[in-house]
Design a protein around this motif. Structure first.
Motif, PDB file in Angstrom:
ATOM      1  N   VAL A  26      10.255  33.689  51.951  1.00 42.07           N
ATOM      2  CA  VAL A  26      10.147  34.853  52.295  1.00 42.07           C
ATOM      3  C   VAL A  26      10.655  36.126  51.576  1.00 42.07           C
ATOM      4  CG1 VAL A  26      11.594  36.380  53.939  1.00 42.07           C
ATOM      5  CG2 VAL A  26      10.786  33.851  54.372  1.00 42.07           C
ATOM      6  N   LEU A  27      11.566  35.142  50.370  1.00 38.71           N
ATOM      7  CA  LEU A  27      12.314  35.909  49.227  1.00 38.71           C
ATOM      8  C   LEU A  27      11.375  36.118  48.004  1.00 38.71           C
ATOM      9  CD1 LEU A  27      15.973  34.481  49.584  1.00 38.71           C
ATOM     10  CD2 LEU A  27      15.431  36.113  50.256  1.00 38.71           C
ATOM     11  N   LEU A  28      10.695  35.496  47.702  1.00 42.02           N
ATOM     12  CA  LEU A  28       9.715  36.315  46.840  1.00 42.02           C
ATOM     13  C   LEU A  28       8.749  36.713  47.397  1.00 42.02           C
ATOM     14  CD1 LEU A  28       9.766  32.380  45.499  1.00 42.02           C
ATOM     15  CD2 LEU A  28      10.487  34.292  43.818  1.00 42.02           C
ATOM     16  N   ASN A  29       7.964  36.851  48.433  1.00 36.85           N
ATOM     17  CA  ASN A  29       7.352  37.681  48.847  1.00 36.85           C
ATOM     18  C   ASN A  29       7.589  38.555  48.958  1.00 36.85           C
ATOM     19  OD1 ASN A  29       4.452  37.294  49.197  1.00 36.85           O
ATOM     20  ND2 ASN A  29       5.164  36.621  51.787  1.00 36.85           N
ATOM     21  N   ARG A  30       8.427  38.925  49.132  1.00 39.99           N
ATOM     22  CA  ARG A  30       9.646  40.501  49.251  1.00 39.99           C
ATOM     23  C   ARG A  30       9.138  41.251  47.476  1.00 39.99           C
ATOM     24  NH1 ARG A  30      15.189  39.822  52.751  1.00 39.99           N
ATOM     25  NH2 ARG A  30      13.993  38.944  54.850  1.00 39.99           N
ATOM     26  N   THR A  31       9.729  40.119  46.885  1.00 36.13           N
ATOM     27  CA  THR A  31       9.938  40.625  45.834  1.00 36.13           C
ATOM     28  C   THR A  31       7.944  40.805  44.783  1.00 36.13           C
ATOM     29  OG1 THR A  31      11.322  39.309  44.913  1.00 36.13           O
ATOM     30  CG2 THR A  31      10.607  39.944  43.079  1.00 36.13           C
ATOM     31  N   VAL A  32       7.109  39.874  44.739  1.00 36.89           N
ATOM     32  CA  VAL A  32       5.851  40.187  44.964  1.00 36.89           C
ATOM     33  C   VAL A  32       5.029  41.422  45.686  1.00 36.89           C
ATOM     34  CG1 VAL A  32       3.333  39.114  45.569  1.00 36.89           C
ATOM     35  CG2 VAL A  32       5.636  37.686  44.627  1.00 36.89           C
ATOM     36  N   GLY A  33       5.613  41.498  46.710  1.00 39.77           N
ATOM     37  CA  GLY A  33       4.951  43.018  47.827  1.00 39.77           C
ATOM     38  C   GLY A  33       5.552  44.186  46.883  1.00 39.77           C
ATOM     39  N   ARG A  34       6.460  44.077  45.996  1.00 36.46           N
ATOM     40  CA  ARG A  34       7.309  45.396  46.052  1.00 36.46           C
ATOM     41  C   ARG A  34       6.054  45.440  43.662  1.00 36.46           C
ATOM     42  NH1 ARG A  34      12.485  43.627  47.640  1.00 36.46           N
ATOM     43  NH2 ARG A  34      13.179  42.259  45.630  1.00 36.46           N
ATOM     44  N   SER A  76      -5.057  42.446  34.488  1.00 38.00           N
ATOM     45  CA  SER A  76      -3.753  43.617  34.293  1.00 38.00           C
ATOM     46  C   SER A  76      -2.508  43.330  34.933  1.00 38.00           C
ATOM     47  CB  SER A  76      -4.889  45.180  35.661  1.00 38.00           C
ATOM     48  OG  SER A  76      -4.060  43.813  37.106  1.00 38.00           O
ATOM     49  N   PHE A  77      -2.470  41.896  35.506  1.00 38.49           N
ATOM     50  CA  PHE A  77      -1.066  41.676  36.263  1.00 38.49           C
ATOM     51  C   PHE A  77       0.097  41.591  34.604  1.00 38.49           C
ATOM     52  CE2 PHE A  77      -1.353  39.038  39.760  1.00 38.49           C
ATOM     53  CZ  PHE A  77      -2.277  39.802  40.820  1.00 38.49           C
ATOM     54  N   THR A  78       1.320  42.016  34.517  1.00 37.35           N
ATOM     55  CA  THR A  78       2.579  42.336  33.476  1.00 37.35           C
ATOM     56  C   THR A  78       2.969  41.000  33.651  1.00 37.35           C
ATOM     57  OG1 THR A  78       4.253  43.585  34.685  1.00 37.35           O
ATOM     58  CG2 THR A  78       1.931  44.726  33.843  1.00 37.35           C
ATOM     59  N   ALA A  79       3.824  40.085  32.607  1.00 39.92           N
ATOM     60  CA  ALA A  79       4.139  39.158  32.962  1.00 39.92           C
ATOM     61  C   ALA A  79       5.706  39.768  34.392  1.00 39.92           C
ATOM     62  CB  ALA A  79       5.762  39.070  31.708  1.00 39.92           C
ATOM     63  N   ARG A  80       6.408  40.581  34.650  1.00 45.63           N
ATOM     64  CA  ARG A  80       7.062  41.424  35.267  1.00 45.63           C
ATOM     65  C   ARG A  80       6.455  40.553  36.741  1.00 45.63           C
ATOM     66  NH1 ARG A  80       8.914  45.313  38.274  1.00 45.63           N
ATOM     67  NH2 ARG A  80      11.549  45.488  38.713  1.00 45.63           N
ATOM     68  N   GLN A  81       5.573  40.939  36.584  1.00 45.77           N
ATOM     69  CA  GLN A  81       4.498  40.904  38.350  1.00 45.77           C
ATOM     70  C   GLN A  81       3.842  39.253  38.129  1.00 45.77           C
ATOM     71  OE1 GLN A  81       0.891  43.349  37.320  1.00 45.77           O
ATOM     72  NE2 GLN A  81       1.946  44.846  39.372  1.00 45.77           N
ATOM     73  N   TRP A  82       3.516  38.023  37.425  1.00 48.48           N
ATOM     74  CA  TRP A  82       3.477  37.194  37.205  1.00 48.48           C
ATOM     75  C   TRP A  82       4.540  35.734  37.698  1.00 48.48           C
ATOM     76  CZ3 TRP A  82      -1.475  34.195  37.781  1.00 48.48           C
ATOM     77  CH2 TRP A  82      -2.165  35.664  36.995  1.00 48.48           C
ATOM     78  N   TRP A  83       5.412  35.687  36.799  1.00 52.63           N
ATOM     79  CA  TRP A  83       6.113  35.098  37.040  1.00 52.63           C
ATOM     80  C   TRP A  83       7.436  35.505  38.913  1.00 52.63           C
ATOM     81  CZ3 TRP A  83       7.645  31.159  34.236  1.00 52.63           C
ATOM     82  CH2 TRP A  83       7.823  32.179  32.515  1.00 52.63           C
ATOM     83  N   VAL A 130       3.264  44.483  43.185  1.00 51.51           N
ATOM     84  CA  VAL A 130       1.931  43.349  43.293  1.00 51.51           C
ATOM     85  C   VAL A 130       1.066  44.272  44.329  1.00 51.51           C
ATOM     86  CG1 VAL A 130       0.203  42.090  43.271  1.00 51.51           C
ATOM     87  CG2 VAL A 130       2.103  42.018  42.205  1.00 51.51           C
ATOM     88  N   PRO A 131       0.764  44.978  43.928  1.00 52.33           N
ATOM     89  CA  PRO A 131      -0.510  45.817  45.296  1.00 52.33           C
ATOM     90  C   PRO A 131      -0.931  44.845  45.955  1.00 52.33           C
ATOM     91  CG  PRO A 131      -2.142  46.366  42.799  1.00 52.33           C
ATOM     92  CD  PRO A 131      -0.383  45.756  42.669  1.00 52.33           C
ATOM     93  N   GLY A 132      -0.569  45.902  46.918  1.00 54.11           N
ATOM     94  CA  GLY A 132      -1.564  45.230  48.332  1.00 54.11           C
ATOM     95  C   GLY A 132      -1.280  43.665  48.072  1.00 54.11           C
ATOM     96  N   ALA A 133      -2.562  42.428  49.208  1.00 59.06           N
ATOM     97  CA  ALA A 133      -2.329  41.653  48.883  1.00 59.06           C
ATOM     98  C   ALA A 133      -2.575  41.016  47.641  1.00 59.06           C
ATOM     99  CB  ALA A 133      -3.373  41.281  50.108  1.00 59.06           C
TER     100      ALA A 133
END
Length: 302
Positions: free
Chosen positions: A176-184, A80-87, A186-189
């Motif tokens: 740290v910076l990428l984790n913030r983007t991923v957290g926004r 279900s991951f989109t390209a915007r989530q995968w990058w 992609v839901p949860g962990a």
């Protein structure tokens, strides 16, 4: 790899409530201490296997252990991951893989305490560069002076090891910076779990090649697996439960103590002895990070 929401205390707290809160916070501190010590003991245990399989072999096994645990815990729905989530997930995986390899290679060359202290400059730099407060400028100057002390030229200075530790610091800052983007995005962990899975896949050919050329002994393989459990699984679970019991700023301040824990564990387990100036420099970096975290927390409240 965890995200939290700070729970503000309710009004009208009774004596019993206060006691329960105090007990919960004490449990949270114990969990943070246990997680921090486990992380550093894991790195030290992995270092015991370096003579047999090298840092790359230990990191490969650690990445595989982390991938299995986080994939089971996060259960990412990859289809279900989109390209915007995968990058950002792929970027996080690459940073995660590079960070651990550079850190463990640095540990092999310059010791656990110094390597972890220099790596800790990554998140500290992110916090300071995104702020314009005068107190943070003071923290940056203090940390910079401490780094000069730690990396000053000496006959035994290993510049390659210092460079690898600083590369790990850059990777941690990017993490740290990428984790913030991923957290926004992609839901949860799920994002962190997917990144760990990709990172584990990246290490399949590396790990197989290294372990084929340097067959591990049962003891070395056990140390590498223990490094994965102690440095990935235990801190992940401990932080998850600790963040439910202590405020986020307290958690951030306690994380600052990791360089000290690393130096102590390196001394006890690996016999690595920092000099008096090194201990002072480590203390300055820890204090700079703690002050920056507390100042940022107070500014956010205002």
């Amino acid at each position: 790899m965890t995200t939290t929401e700070r729970l503000e205390p309710a009004t009208g707290t009774t004596t019993a409530d206060t006691g329960t809160a105090g007990t919960g916070r004490a449990a949270g501190v114990a969990l943070m201490l246990g997680g921090g010590l486990s992380n550093q003991f894991g790195a030290a245990t992995g270092a015991l296997a370096f003579p047999v399989v090298g840092p790359a072999g230990v990191v490969a096994v650690r990445q595989w252990v982390a991938a299995v645990v986080l994939l089971v815990a996060g259960r990412p729905r990859l289809r279900s991951f989109t390209a915007r989530q995968w990058w950002p997930v792929l970027g996080l995986a690459a940073v995660f893989a590079t960070m651990n390899l550079s850190l463990y290679t640095a540990i092999d060359r310059i010791g656990l305490g110094l390597a972890v202290t220099l790596e800790f400059l990554g998140p500290l730099a992110v916090a300071l560069l995104t702020s314009r407060r005068a107190v943070d400028l003071g923290c940056a100057l203090a940390a910079g002076a401490a780094v000069v002390v730690l990396t000053r030229p000496q006959p035994s200075t290993d510049y390659a090891g210092i460079g690898l530790a600083l590369l790990a610091a850059v990777c941690w800052g990017c993490y740290v910076l990428l984790n913030r983007t991923v957290g926004r995005r992609v839901p949860g962990a799920q994002g962190s779990a997917a990144a760990a899975g990709v990172s584990g896949l990246l290490y399949l050919p590396i790990g197989i090649a290294v372990l084929w050329q340097h067959p591990p002994t049962p003891a070395a393989l056990g140390c590498a697996v223990a490094a994965g459990v102690l440095s990935s699984v235990v801190p992940f679970v401990a932080d998850l439960f600790a963040l439910r019991r202590v405020p986020a700023n307290s958690f951030g301040v306690f994380m600052s103590v990791n360089p000290v824990l690393a130096a102590v564990v390196g001394l006890v387990v690996l016999g690595q002895r920092p000099g008096p100036l090194e201990w002072v420099a480590i203390g300055v970096i820890v204090a700079a990070n703690a002050v920056a975290v507390l100042a940022g927390s107070r500014a956010a409240r205002r």
